[in-house]
Design a protein around this motif. Structure first.
Motif, mmCIF file in Angstrom:
data_model
loop_
_atom_site.group_PDB
_atom_site.id
_atom_site.type_symbol
_atom_site.label_atom_id
_atom_site.label_comp_id
_atom_site.label_asym_id
_atom_site.label_seq_id
_atom_site.Cartn_x
_atom_site.Cartn_y
_atom_site.Cartn_z
ATOM 1 N N ASP A 57 0.607 -0.744 -0.184
ATOM 2 C CA ASP A 57 -0.509 -0.083 -0.107
ATOM 3 C C ASP A 57 0.814 1.424 -0.157
ATOM 4 N N LEU A 58 2.634 1.365 0.397
ATOM 5 C CA LEU A 58 2.849 2.410 0.477
ATOM 6 C C LEU A 58 3.354 2.926 -0.264
ATOM 7 N N LEU A 59 3.927 1.159 -1.392
ATOM 8 C CA LEU A 59 4.634 1.409 -2.616
ATOM 9 C C LEU A 59 3.335 2.330 -4.326
ATOM 10 N N ALA A 60 2.223 1.883 -3.772
ATOM 11 C CA ALA A 60 1.581 1.704 -4.109
ATOM 12 C C ALA A 60 0.752 3.751 -4.392
ATOM 13 N N GLU A 61 1.375 4.048 -2.947
ATOM 14 C CA GLU A 61 0.982 6.010 -2.565
ATOM 15 C C GLU A 61 1.839 6.824 -3.240
ATOM 16 N N ILE A 62 3.629 5.359 -3.016
ATOM 17 C CA ILE A 62 4.116 6.322 -3.984
ATOM 18 C C ILE A 62 4.444 6.330 -5.117
ATOM 19 N N ALA A 63 3.544 5.165 -5.574
ATOM 20 C CA ALA A 63 3.945 5.477 -7.394
ATOM 21 C C ALA A 63 2.875 6.324 -7.765
ATOM 22 N N HIS A 64 1.441 6.826 -7.203
ATOM 23 C CA HIS A 64 0.433 6.961 -8.053
ATOM 24 C C HIS A 64 0.834 8.973 -7.076
ATOM 25 N N THR A 65 2.010 8.809 -6.291
ATOM 26 C CA THR A 65 2.380 10.827 -6.145
ATOM 27 C C THR A 65 3.709 10.640 -7.333
#
Length: 137
Positions: A57-65
């Motif tokens: 979920d943190l990786l997904a937030e970083i990718a979206h950012t």
């Protein structure tokens, strides 16, 4: 004695940085030695060393950012494109996961020396088959 982590110091406010975006889990700031003007690092606030340490979920937030920042760089700077770069293990000079997002121009001179291996060399026993969980050792 453990070496201090500059990314953790920036995330906690102990070291200065030009912060461009932050949430409770990530912090984004301008690189102190940019490849091109507008070069931004995205870091988790928690000390996580490598890509493989990141919860999904943190990786997904970083990718979206990274996606949002890339679009903003293209819109505001008029660059020809944006590159993303992430180093792990011995190549991670911060010892803290960080994703580089930097604007590119056709004439910026940044690039990789491309090797053109034979098809036999590409057929490695460590290749990814159908999904990341299917990696063959």
């Amino acid at each position: 004695m453990m070496r201090s982590c500059i990314a953790c110091e920036i995330a906690s406010g102990q070291s200065p940085a030009h912060v461009v975006h932050q949430t409770d889990r990530i912090i984004c700031f301008l690189d102190h030695a940019p490849i091109n003007p507008g070069h931004i690092l995205i870091c988790p606030r928690a000390h996580l060393s490598d890509l493989t340490d990141l919860p999904d979920d943190l990786l997904a937030e970083i990718a979206h950012t990274a996606k949002v920042i890339a679009q903003q760089l293209m819109d505001t700077l008029g660059c020809d494109g944006v590159s993303l770069l992430q180093n792990n293990g011995a190549f991670n000079d911060l010892g803290h996961f960080h994703l580089h997002v930097f604007p590119r121009t056709i004439a910026d001179g940044f690039g990789w020396k491309v090797a053109h291996p034979s098809l036999e060399n590409l057929d490695s026993p460590a290749r990814v088959r159908n999904s990341p969980s299917d990696v063959v050792d």
